[in-house]
Design a protein around this motif. Structure first.
Motif: not given
Ligand SMILES: Cc1ncc(C[n+]2csc(CCOP(=O)(O)OP(=O)(O)O)c2C)c(N)n1
Ligand SMILES: [Mg+2]
Lengths: 323, 391
Positions: A103-107, B23-24, B52, B69, B72, B74
Motif C-alpha cells: 500500500a505504501g509503495l502504491k500511494a 500515504d497509508v 491507501e 508502510a 517503505a 510512507a
C-alpha cells in the motif's frame, strides 16, 4: 530419429514432452540474492527452497519474512544473507506487513514520491507462521486483494523452536508436542490443507512446489510473482533435523513426497486446477516414510490407513484437475 | 488564517490527517475510536484524501501494516482504543525498536472485563513501556494540534520514533468543539515531506529487523533509550515552531495557578479542564491550590515535573488506571520515584478515579482535594484511595 544430435524438445511427442517438462534442465541466473554462508542446518531443504525462490524473484522485490528458521539463519546481527530489501518484524503478521509495504509503495508511486516500477512485495513464512498463528493476517491480506506473493515454506512443524507440531504436521508424525508414546501414535490430526484454504479466497494463482523439483519451483515462483493481485505458493521443505532423516537424502525425500502422492505438485490458476506432474502410478507411502525417524513408530495398520487416505486425496485432486 | 469551526474532535483528526497528505491509513474499528477512522475512509472515497486506506482484519494487522508502510517510507497513520491497543501490544515495540515513525491516535478506553466501552487510561498505561512518544491531550484543539506535531516529531531525522496521541474516549473523541483548523498552506509550511532515511527499496537493499544475540542486544536497547530521551529536544523545538506559526503554545508540563500553591493536584487528559474549575472555586474560598497537568508522558519530563512541584507541601495525583496490587496508579508511582531523591519535595497522595467512564465533577475534585489534604496530615490505611468507590 536416426539423427546423431537430437533436440529433445522438438522430437518428442508433445504429450511425452509435457510429462517430462518438469525435469528439463535449463540455464538459470548465477546471481544469488540469498547469499551463501547462512546458518542453516546440513541438508536443510527449506533454505534451498528460499535460495531457488530468490533466483526466480530477481532484484526488484521487497521481502517480508516471519519469525522462524529462515529468519534466524539469515539475519543474525551484524550479518545478513539478503541482497534484496528484507524486513522481519514478528511471527504472525507477515501478510499484514506485506500489505502495508504494498500500500505504501502504491500511494507513493501515485503521488510521484518514488519512481513508478513493478516492485513485487513477497511475504515468506513457515507452516506455523502460515497455517496457525498467521492464518488470520494471511486471510485478511488475500481477501483485500493486495498485489503480493505469499510463500509458505512448509517443513511440517515449528522447527525453529524445536520440532513442535503445527496444523501442517502430517498424521502419525512424532514431534515434541505430539510425541509418539505408549498410547499415542504422535500427531493424531491430518495435515491442514492450506492451498485449499487459500483457494477459498478465489485468488488468481496458487501453486505447490518442492525444491526437489527446482525448475518447477522457480517457474511457479516467477509465474506467481508476475500475477497482478494475490498469489500463493506452498513449498514442501524437507527438514532432516525435525524429520529425523539422513541429511544427504533431503532431495530424495522431497521427490518421494511427490511420487507417493503425499505432496502433489499442482497449480490453481483462476480457479482451474492443473497437475504439474503426470504420475500414472503412485509409489507406496512406505517408501517415503521409512526414511524418516518421525514415522518410525508407526504400525503397519496405521501406514495402511495413511496409504488409503493419500490415495483418496490424490484422486480427489486429480478429479478437480480433470473436471 | 485558520478558521474556527464547530466540529467533532474525531472528525477534526481526519481533517488534519488529510492535510498532512498521509500515504497509508490502516485501521480497525473499536468504540470510541470509530469516528476517527470512518472520516478518512469517507474522505478517501470522495477523492479528497489521496491515501491507501487498508481496512485490516484486526488491530494486530493494523499496526503491522503500518510497520510495512512506514518501512517503505510512507507517511502512516492509525487509531485505536482499549482492547485494540492491547491487541497491538507486541507490534508497538517493533514500531519503536525499528524506528518506524507511525502516528497513532488513541481514544482512551477502559479494559475488559467487565466489558466497558467508556474512557479511562488503562489501555495507555498498559503500553507505557513500548518505547513510543506518548502525549495526553486536554481538549479538541490540543488533539488536532498535536496530531499535526506528532508527524513532524515522529519523522524528524533525529528521532524516527512512533508517536501516540491520547485523547479521552467519548469525553474528547465524541464532543463537538470550536476548533481552529489550520490552513493547508500552514500545514505545508510546518510539516516537511516524510523523508525516511533508509526505506525498503530494491535500488538500495537494506536488511531490517535482524536477530540480535546477547552480545549486541543491550547496546541496541541502550541506543533506543538514549534516542527516546533525546527526542525531548525535538519535541520542544517542534512545539516552539508550532507556537511561532499557529500562536498556540504547548509544554511537557502545564501549570495552572500553581506558583504559590501549597497543595497541587496533578492530572492527565481531559479531566484537567474540570479540575481547573475546581481549583478556581477553591482559590475563591481562599485556599492555596493549583493544578499541574502532565501532557508529555514519554519521554518523561523529569526536570519540568521536579520544577513544577518543588515548592508545594502536598501533591495529589489522580490516576485513571489501576496498577493491581501495586503502590498506586502508574502516574503516581512515577511521580513519586521522580521526586524521591529530591531535597525539596511535596508529600504525595495518590488517588485512582474516573475508571470506565465514571465522571469526576467539579465538586468531586473539590472533595478529592480536601480528602487529599486530610490524608497528607493523618495518613491513610491504604497505599492509595479509589475516589468515589462504593465498598
Ligand atoms: C507470538 C509468538 N509466539 C511464539 C513465538 C515462538 N516461535 C518462533 S518461531 C516459531 C515456530 C516457527 O515455525 P514455522 O512457522 O513452521 O517456521 P520454521 O521455523 O519451521 O521454518 C515459534 C513457535 C514467537 N516468536 N512469537
Ligand atoms: Mg515449520
Amino acid at each position: 530419429m536416426g539423427k546423431k544430435f537430437i533436440d529433445v524438445g522438438q522430437e518428442l511427442p508433445p504429450k511425452i514432452r509435457a510429462r517430462h517438462a518438469i525435469h528439463e534442465v535449463r540455464p538459470v541466473t548465477i546471481k544469488e540474492n540469498f547469499a551463501s554462508g547462512n546458518r542453516s542446518c546440513i541438508g536443510c531443504a527449506e533454505v534451498l527452497a528460499v535460495r531457488l525462490t530468490c533466483k526466480a524473484l530477481g532484484d526488484n522485490v521487497i521481502i517480508a519474512m516471519a519469525t522462524g528458521c529462515m529468519e534466524i539463519v539469515s539475519s543474525q546481527l551484524p550479518y545478513t544473507s539478503w541482497e534484496v530489501p528484507w524486513i522481519h518484524t514478528l511471527f504472525e503478521n507477515t501478510a499484514a506487513v506485506a500489505s502495508g509495504i504494498e500500500a505504501g509503495l502504491k500511494a507513493m508511486m501515485r503521488k510521484g514520491r518514488i519512481p513508478v516500477q513493478e516492485t513485487k512485495v513477497v511475504a515468506m513464512a513457515g507452516d506455523g507462521g502460515t497455517a496457525d498463528i498467521g492464518l488470520q493476517a494471511l486471510s485478511g491480506a488475500l481477501e483485500r486483494g493486495h498485489n503480493f506473493l505469499y510463500i509458505c515454506f512448509d517443513n511440517e512443524a515449528y522447527m525453529n523452536t524445536g520440532i513442535q507440531r503445527s496444523s501442517a504436521t502430517p498424521y502419525g508424525a512424532s514431534t515434541t508436542t505430539s510425541p509418539a508414546g505408549k498410547v499415542s501414535i504422535g500427531q493424531i490430526t491430518w495435515k491442514k490443507d492450506m492451498p485449499a484454504i487459500v483457494a477459498a479466497h478465489n485468488i488468481p494463482y496458487i501453486a505447490t512446489a518442492c525444491p526437489s523439483y527446482p525448475f518447477d519451483l522457480m517457474d511457479k515462483v516467477s509465474k506467481a510473482a508476475a500475477v497482478k493481485g494475490p498469489a500463493y505458493v506452498h513449498i514442501l521443505s524437507v527438514c532432516p533435523v525435525g524429520w529425523r532423516s539422513p541429511s544427504e537424502l533431503s532431495v530424495r525425500i522431497g521427490r518421494l513426497a511427490v511420487e507417493t502422492g503425499i505432496f502433489p505438485l499442482y497449480e490453481i490458476e483462476n480457479g482451474k486446477y492443473k497437475m504439474s506432474l503426470d504420475l500414472p502410478k503412485l509409489k507406496p507411502v512406505y517408501d517415503y516414510m521409512r526414511l524418516q525417524g518421525r514415522f518410525r513408530h508407526l504400525s503397519e495398520d496405521t501406514i495402511k490407513q495413511i496409504q488409503q487416505r493419500v490415495a483418496e486425496e490424490y484422486q480427489k485432486l486429480v478429479a478437480k484437475a480433470e473436471g | 488564517m485558520a478558521k474556527r469551526v464547530g466540529i467533532e474532535v474525531s472528525v477534526a483528526i481526519g481533517e488534519v490527517v488529510t492535510m498532512t497528505n498521509t500515504d497509508v491509513i490502516a485501521a480497525y474499528p473499536i468504540t470510541p475510536q470509530t469516528h476517527i477512522v470512518e472520516h478518512p475512509a469517507k474522505l478517501a472515497a470522495d477523492g479528497e484524501l489521496d491515501a491507501e486506506y487498508i481496512p485490516v482484519e484486526s488491530e494486530h494487522s493494523a499496526m503491522s501494516a503500518c510497520l510495512g508502510a512506514a518501512a517503505a517510507g510512507a507517511r502512516t497513520f492509525t487509531a485505536t482504543a482499549g482492547q485494540g491497543l492491547e491487541l497491538m501490544h507486541e507490534v508497538l515495540y517493533i514500531a519503536s525498536s525499528m524506528q518506524l515513525p507511525v502516528v497513532m491516535a488513541v481514544a482512551n478506553r477502559a479494559l475488559s472485563a467487565p466489558l466497558s466501552v467508556w474512557g479511562d487510561h488503562s489501555d495507555a498505561m498498559a503500553v507505557r513501556d513500548t518505547g513510543w512518544i506518548q502525549i495526553f491531550t486536554e481538549n479538541g484543539q490540543e488533539v488536532v494540534d498535536n496530531i499535526l506535531c506528532a508527524f513532524r516529531i515522529a519523522e524528524d531525522r533525529g528521532v524516527l520514533l512512533p508517536v501516540m496521541v491520547n485523547l479521552d474516549g467519548f469525553h474528547l473523541s465524541h464532543v463537538i468543539e470550536p476548533i481552529l483548523l489550520p490552513e493547508q498552506s500552514e500545514v505545508d509550511a510546518f510539516l516537511p515531506p516524510n523523508d525516511y532515511p533508509l526505506p525498503l527499496d530494491p535500488a538500495k537493499p537494506v536488511t531490517m529487523g535482524d536477530f540480535g544475540p546477547p552480545f549486541i542486544y543491550t547496546e541496541v536497547k541502550w541506543a533506543q533509550e538514549v534516542n527516546l530521551r533525546k527526542s525531548m529536544e525535538t519535541i520542544l523545538k517542534c512545539w516552539g515552531e508550532f507556537d511561532r506559526i499557529f500562536k498556540r503554545c504547548y509544554h511537557p508540563v502545564e501549570c495552572y495557578r500553581s506558583e504559590d500553591a501549597e497543595v497541587l493536584l496533578l492530572t492527565m487528559g481531559s479531566f484537567s479542564e474540570t479540575a481547573m474549575t475546581a481549583i478556581d472555586r477553591m482559590r475563591g474560598e481562599g485556599k492555596n491550590i493549583g493544578l499541574i497537568r502532565l501532557r508529555l508522558w514519554r519521554p518523561f519530563p523529569f526536570d519540568e515535573i521536579r520544577n513544577a512541584v518543588k515548592d508545594a507541601e502536598v501533591l495529589i495525583v489522580l490516576d485513571r488506571a489501576l496498577s493491581f496490587g501495586g503502590p498506586g496508579g502508574p502516574v503516581s508511582s512515577e511521580i513519586r520515584s521522580a521526586l524521591y531523591n529530591e531535597d525539596r519535595r511535596p508529600k504525595i497522595v495518590s488517588f485512582v478515579g474516573g475508571l470506565g467512564g465514571r465522571d469526576i465533577t467539579v465538586s468531586g475534585f473539590q472533595e478529592m482535594i480536601n480528602r487529599g489534604i486530610e490524608i497528607s496530615k493523618t495518613g491513610s490505611k491504604h497505599e492509595f484511595e479509589i475516589f468515589g468507590v462504593r465498598e
